[in-house]
Design a protein around this motif. Sequence first.
Motif, PDB file in Angstrom:
ATOM      1  N   ALA A  29       0.862  -1.188   0.000  1.00 20.51           N
ATOM      2  CA  ALA A  29       0.000   0.000   0.000  1.00 20.51           C
ATOM      3  C   ALA A  29       0.891   1.229   0.000  1.00 20.51           C
ATOM      4  CB  ALA A  29      -0.893   0.006   1.240  1.00 20.51           C
ATOM      5  N   GLY A  30       0.443   2.282  -0.586  1.00 22.52           N
ATOM      6  CA  GLY A  30       1.240   3.497  -0.625  1.00 22.52           C
ATOM      7  C   GLY A  30       2.253   3.448  -1.759  1.00 22.52           C
ATOM      8  N   GLY A  31       3.340   4.127  -1.592  1.00 18.76           N
ATOM      9  CA  GLY A  31       4.342   4.164  -2.640  1.00 18.76           C
ATOM     10  C   GLY A  31       5.739   4.273  -2.071  1.00 18.76           C
ATOM     11  N   LEU A  32       6.708   4.074  -2.924  1.00 17.46           N
ATOM     12  CA  LEU A  32       8.108   4.195  -2.553  1.00 17.46           C
ATOM     13  C   LEU A  32       8.720   5.279  -3.415  1.00 17.46           C
ATOM     14  CD1 LEU A  32      10.382   2.847  -0.829  1.00 17.46           C
ATOM     15  CD2 LEU A  32      10.908   1.484  -2.834  1.00 17.46           C
ATOM     16  N   ILE A  33       9.249   6.302  -2.775  1.00 18.55           N
ATOM     17  CA  ILE A  33       9.877   7.381  -3.526  1.00 18.55           C
ATOM     18  C   ILE A  33      11.391   7.255  -3.384  1.00 18.55           C
ATOM     19  CG2 ILE A  33       7.884   8.926  -3.284  1.00 18.55           C
ATOM     20  CD1 ILE A  33       9.392  10.379  -1.070  1.00 18.55           C
TER      21      ILE A  33
END
Length: 53
Positions: A29-33
């Motif tokens: 879930a979410g993201g990786l920057i």
Amino acid sequence: MTSAYTLTDYRAQGQTIKYVMIDLAPPPAGGLIPFNAYVALSQSSGRNMIWLL
């Protein structure tokens, strides 16, 4: 058995950790920057002490 510890990249800020194992896979879930990867990589004591998953 081997004991292990888990830290988020924000929890590890300001600490130097001797051995670092980093999982750069996308989270469920979410993201990786890129900043997340930078923070995780910069906490080790040297590039010979980093393992990437």
